[in-house]
Each structure stands twice: as structure tokens, then as C-alpha cells.
Design a protein around this motif. Structure first.
Motif, short mmCIF file in Angstrom:
data_model
loop_
_atom_site.label_atom_id
_atom_site.label_comp_id
_atom_site.label_asym_id
_atom_site.label_seq_id
_atom_site.Cartn_x
_atom_site.Cartn_y
_atom_site.Cartn_z
N THR A 197 0.84 -1.20 0.00
CA THR A 197 0.00 0.00 0.00
C THR A 197 0.88 1.26 0.00
OG1 THR A 197 -0.07 0.15 2.41
CG2 THR A 197 -1.71 -1.27 1.34
N LYS A 198 0.25 2.40 -0.15
CA LYS A 198 0.98 3.67 -0.10
C LYS A 198 1.68 3.85 1.24
CE LYS A 198 -1.85 6.20 -3.46
NZ LYS A 198 -2.72 7.39 -3.69
N ASP A 199 1.05 3.37 2.30
CA ASP A 199 1.66 3.46 3.63
C ASP A 199 2.83 2.50 3.78
OD1 ASP A 199 -0.16 5.39 4.43
OD2 ASP A 199 -1.57 3.93 5.27
N ASP A 200 2.79 1.38 3.04
CA ASP A 200 3.88 0.40 3.11
C ASP A 200 5.15 0.90 2.43
OD1 ASP A 200 2.38 -1.54 4.46
OD2 ASP A 200 1.61 -2.40 2.60
N ILE A 201 5.02 1.70 1.38
CA ILE A 201 6.17 2.06 0.55
C ILE A 201 7.27 2.77 1.33
CG2 ILE A 201 6.93 3.40 -1.43
CD1 ILE A 201 5.46 0.77 -2.08
N PRO A 202 6.97 3.82 2.13
CA PRO A 202 8.06 4.47 2.89
C PRO A 202 8.78 3.49 3.82
CG PRO A 202 6.08 5.82 2.93
CD PRO A 202 5.67 4.51 2.35
N VAL A 203 8.02 2.57 4.40
CA VAL A 203 8.63 1.58 5.30
C VAL A 203 9.56 0.67 4.51
CG1 VAL A 203 8.14 -0.37 6.81
CG2 VAL A 203 6.68 1.66 6.90
N PHE A 204 9.10 0.20 3.36
CA PHE A 204 9.91 -0.73 2.57
C PHE A 204 11.08 -0.03 1.88
CE2 PHE A 204 6.87 -3.89 3.57
CZ PHE A 204 7.50 -5.09 3.33
N LEU A 205 11.00 1.28 1.71
CA LEU A 205 12.17 2.01 1.24
C LEU A 205 13.27 1.96 2.30
CD1 LEU A 205 10.56 5.12 -0.51
CD2 LEU A 205 11.87 3.29 -1.61
N SER A 206 12.87 2.03 3.56
CA SER A 206 13.84 1.88 4.65
C SER A 206 14.41 0.47 4.69
CB SER A 206 13.18 2.22 6.00
OG SER A 206 12.79 3.57 6.05
N HIS A 207 13.54 -0.53 4.49
CA HIS A 207 14.03 -1.91 4.41
C HIS A 207 15.01 -2.06 3.24
CE1 HIS A 207 11.28 -2.85 7.51
NE2 HIS A 207 10.23 -3.16 6.78
N ALA A 208 14.68 -1.40 2.11
CA ALA A 208 15.54 -1.50 0.94
C ALA A 208 16.93 -0.95 1.23
CB ALA A 208 14.91 -0.74 -0.24
N GLU A 209 17.00 0.11 2.00
CA GLU A 209 18.30 0.68 2.38
C GLU A 209 19.11 -0.33 3.19
OE1 GLU A 209 20.24 4.56 4.65
OE2 GLU A 209 18.09 4.18 4.79
N LEU A 210 18.45 -1.00 4.16
CA LEU A 210 19.13 -2.01 4.98
C LEU A 210 19.61 -3.17 4.12
CD1 LEU A 210 19.90 -3.40 7.68
CD2 LEU A 210 17.54 -4.28 7.75
N ILE A 211 18.74 -3.67 3.25
CA ILE A 211 19.08 -4.83 2.44
C ILE A 211 20.20 -4.51 1.46
CG2 ILE A 211 18.19 -6.53 0.80
CD1 ILE A 211 17.05 -6.74 3.66
N ALA A 212 20.07 -3.37 0.76
CA ALA A 212 21.06 -3.01 -0.26
C ALA A 212 22.42 -2.71 0.36
CB ALA A 212 20.56 -1.81 -1.07
N SER A 213 22.43 -1.97 1.46
CA SER A 213 23.71 -1.63 2.08
C SER A 213 24.40 -2.87 2.64
CB SER A 213 23.51 -0.59 3.19
OG SER A 213 22.65 -1.09 4.21
N THR A 214 23.62 -3.78 3.21
CA THR A 214 24.20 -5.01 3.73
C THR A 214 24.77 -5.86 2.60
OG1 THR A 214 22.56 -5.01 5.53
CG2 THR A 214 23.76 -7.05 5.15
N PHE A 215 24.03 -5.93 1.49
CA PHE A 215 24.52 -6.71 0.34
C PHE A 215 25.79 -6.11 -0.24
CE2 PHE A 215 24.62 -7.86 -4.17
CZ PHE A 215 24.52 -9.24 -4.08
N VAL A 216 25.81 -4.80 -0.41
CA VAL A 216 27.00 -4.13 -0.97
C VAL A 216 28.22 -4.39 -0.09
CG1 VAL A 216 28.04 -1.86 -1.38
CG2 VAL A 216 25.74 -2.35 -2.23
N ASN A 217 28.02 -4.37 1.21
CA ASN A 217 29.15 -4.50 2.14
C ASN A 217 29.68 -5.92 2.27
OD1 ASN A 217 29.17 -1.76 2.77
ND2 ASN A 217 27.71 -2.01 4.45
N GLN A 218 28.81 -6.92 2.09
CA GLN A 218 29.26 -8.28 2.39
C GLN A 218 29.01 -9.30 1.29
OE1 GLN A 218 26.82 -8.92 5.97
NE2 GLN A 218 25.62 -10.43 4.85
N CYS A 219 28.63 -8.88 0.09
CA CYS A 219 28.24 -9.84 -0.93
C CYS A 219 29.37 -10.80 -1.33
CB CYS A 219 27.67 -9.14 -2.16
SG CYS A 219 28.85 -8.11 -3.05
#
Length: 411
Positions: A197-219
């Protein structure tokens, strides 16, 4: 008037199992408290104390276990759809009751305690969970043991995943197995029947930051899997699941634009694809091409689909994005992707994802089209492979044109 019933007998400090009539009375009370008019908030504290006593005794008699379950059902019923009751239950039950019950070996006790937790949680109480991360992690551990439990699933997807701060704190403290479970549920939420939902998107953008940064650092940790000594490395397996989440996130239009410009993500994905491609060609290991169908009963490949998903992610990141298309070219990623297209039982749909990535890389990008056309002329790109992709090279005057064989306009 009936004579008063004597208190339960005790033997060496341990309560004797309740008589059958006591259990029936408890069941009757549980049923009565399903009705709003019969709810009595003064009994909640007593019920919690009894439940904690049952847990402390750790006696396995069926009658005592039944009383334990009924006590939890009572609390669940009294808190259902009643905010006042939920507040009182939370005051008495948090955190001891959940710490005591969520890791109990009895499935029903776990189910009933998770029902109470789900019913009682709200945004304010989620902050208290951040200070009691063991409870949140216990929920994930319980879901590992009981993946069929609907309450545990709903606690994580409908409460935990709505709090980026909690997810970030949990992820830092979890074991790698627990991280995989949480990431699997994140995928389930993204690809579920109900879109974000529209309310979910800002939350999942924060999740995306966690997932992407973790992947970049340790892939690059996944390269451990090339060694038999580390074939089941749990940190590497958790990193593989990060890639799976990124693939699903970039399939969502609202999350894609954020990840397309995430610092270092596209570069790291191309670099990792090159490393595993070379490693798979140089020696026989988990990333080597497997051109035959596996025999029945073979142990599943823990890295199955990893190369396919790297190429899928590159394709997603380049979708209608000229800067990323050019960046892949600059990093010599196009020849790498074309060279990765081979029959590989460990990477289902590999050819399809290569086709998808090449189309996204060449759409409205004459420089990338020219590169592939020249590669074909020089024998560096297989004409039959391009044909499989629905592409062919045509010479027009002094220029080579990459065009679609389906009759559609040039890419």
C-alpha cells in the motif's frame, strides 16, 4: 449454599494437577469471557500469575498442560477486540509471559501466546519491543519451528515489518538462520496477493536501504561457497537471500527508482557476477555450470539460481535507466552477461534472464546496440544466441544495426 471448595493441595512445594472439574470450570470461564459483558479486568493479573506458575513448574502432566493452554486462551479471549483489556494484559504479561511461552515445546502454547501478542501489539508497544529484542527474535525462532502458524506469520508481516527501526535492530542481533527466515517473510510480503500500500512504501524504502547496504558490504562472502570447507556457510547463505529480496524489491516500481541509484549496488552486482563466473570456469565448485539434469535424490544446490538472480537484478536496475545502461557498458558487463548464457541446471531460466537483461540494456541505447552488433561481427557474440533472444545484426551501409527478429521496431 454449596460448601466452599478447599484450596489445591501441595506436595513438596509443587502444585498437584488440578481435578477434572477445575479444568472444566476454566474452560467454561474461557468461553464466558468471549462475551464482552462478562469481561472482568481484575482477573487478568491472576491469570498471568497462574500461567507463569505453570511454566515455572515445567510439569508435563496432560491436565496441567491443559490448564496452561486454557489460561492463555482466557487471556486471548479477554483481549480480543477490546483496547482496555489489551492494555491491562500488556501491563501484566509483557515481557515475562512472552519470554516464557514463545519458546515452549508445546505448539498450542506457542500459538495461544502468539495470538495474545498479535492482538495486543500497536505502534506504541512496538517501541517497547525494540528494548526487548529477545521477544521479537523468539517470534522469528518460533516461526522457524512452526512455519504453518498463522499468528506468528501475522506478527512478523503485519507488525514487525511496519517498523524499520525494529527490523534493523533485530537483523543486527539475529543469527544468520534467523535472518534468512525474516528475509523470506519480507519476500512473502512483497510478492503477496495484496500489493504494498501507499503506507507500506516508505517503510519498505527503509528496508531496501538495509538490504542493499548489507549486500554491498558483504556480498563477496558468497565466494566462501567455492570451498568445500565452507559449503554450508550460514553467512553466505544469508547473503544469497539478500539478493533474492533485492530482485523482488526491484520488481516493484515504487522501490525500483530508489535502488537504481543506490550507491555501489550495480557496480557490486557486476563485480560479483564476474567473480563467480571466473571461479566457476576455473575450477569445479558450487558455481560451475551444470549442463545435465540432476538425478533424483541429489542434495539441492544452496546457490541454485544465484547467477540467474544476479543477471535479473542487473536487468531490473537498467530498466529504462540510461545511466545504468551506460554504466554496465563501461564496466564491460555486456560481454560478461552474454558469456553467462549457457545451459545450467543450477540456474533455471538463465537464458530468459539474459534475454531480459540484454533487452533492458539496449532499449533506446544505440551505444549498447552497436557494441553487441560489433561483437557478433567479430565472432565475440554467438549469432545463434542472439537469435534465441529474438535479435539479429543487419548491415546498413557502413553501420551494423541490432534489430528484433519479431518485426517490431529496433530496440
Amino acid at each position: 449454599m454449596a460448601a466452599p471448595r478447599p484450596p489445591p493441595a501441595r506436595l513438596s512445594g509443587v502444585m498437584v494437577p488440578a481435578p477434572i472439574q477445575d479444568l472444566e470450570a476454566l474452560r467454561a470461564l474461557t468461553a464466558l469471557f468471549k462475551e464482552q459483558r462478562n469481561r472482568n479486568l481484575d482477573t487478568i493479573g491472576v491469570a498471568v500469575d497462574l500461567i507463569l506458575l505453570f511454566r515455572e513448574l515445567r510439569v508435563e502432566q496432560e491436565s496441567l498442560l491443559t490448564a496452561f493452554r486454557c489460561g492463555l486462551q482466557f487471556l486471548g479471549n479477554i483481549a480480543s477486540r477490546n483496547e482496555d483489556s489489551q492494555s491491562v494484559v500488556w501491563v501484566h504479561a509483557f515481557p515475562e509471559l512472552f519470554l516464557s511461552c514463545l519458546n515452549h515445546p508445546d505448539k498450542k502454547i506457542v500459538a495461544y501466546s502468539s495470538m495474545i501478542l498479535f492482538t495486543s501489539l500497536n505502534s506504541e508497544r512496538m517501541k517497547e519491543l525494540e528494548e526487548n529484542l529477545n521477544i521479537a527474535i523468539d517470534v522469528v525462532e518460533a516461526h522457524q519451528r512452526q512455519p504453518e502458524s498463522e499468528w506468528l506469520f501475522l506478527i512478523i508481516t503485519d507488525h514487525f515489518l511496519k517498523s524499520p527501526e525494529l527490523v534493523k535492530a533485530m537483523y543486527a542481533k539475529m543469527s544468520n538462520q534467523e535472518r534468512v527466515t525474516l528475509l523470506d517473510l519480507m519476500i512473502a510480503k512483497i510478492v503477496g496477493d495484496e500489493p504494498l500500500t501507499k503506507d507500506d512504501i516508505p517503510v519498505f524504502l527503509s528496508h531496501a536501504e538495509l538490504i542493499a547496504s548489507t549486500f554491498v558490504n558483504q556480498c563477496k562472502i558468497v565466494l566462501k561457497l567455492t570451498s568445500e570447507q565452507h559449503a554450508d556457510d550460514e553467512e553466505a547463505l544469508a547473503t544469497i537471500r539478500l539478493l533474492d529480496v533485492l530482485c523482488e524489491m526491484t520488481a516493484n516500481t515504487d522501490l525500483l527508482s530508489y535502488l537504481q541509484v543506490f550507491p555501489g549496488l550495480l557496480e557490486r552486482v557486476i563485480d560479483l557476477l564476474r567473480l563467480i563466473h571466473v571461479a566457476g570456469n576455473d575450477t569445479t565448485n558450487i558455481f560451475s555450470t551444470s549442463g545435465c539434469v540432476k538425478a533424483e535424490g541429489d542434495v539441492s544446490n544452496v546457490a541454485e539460481g544465484f547467477k540467474s538472480h544476479l543477471i535479473r537484478l542487473i536487468g531490473n536496475l537498467c530498466y529504462k535507466n540510461k545511466d545504468n545502461q551506460d554504466k554496465v557498458n563501461e564496466l564491460d558487463g555486456i560481454p560478461l552477461i552474454l558469456d553467462s548464457c549457457s545451459i545450467d541446471d543450477s540456474n533455471p531460466f538463465l537464458t530468459q534472464w539474459v534475454v531480459y537483461a540484454i533487452r533492458n540494456l539496449t532499449e533506446d541505447n544505440s551505444q549498447n546496440q552497436d557494441l553487441i552488433a560489433k561483437m557478433e561481427q567479430q565472432g565475440l557474440a554467438d549469432a545463434s544466441l542472439l537469435k534465441k533472444m529474438g535479435l539479429e545484426v543487419e548491415k546498413r551501409g557502413d553501420r551494423l544495426i541490432l534489430k528484433s527478429t519479431s518485426g517490431t521496431p529496433p530496440l
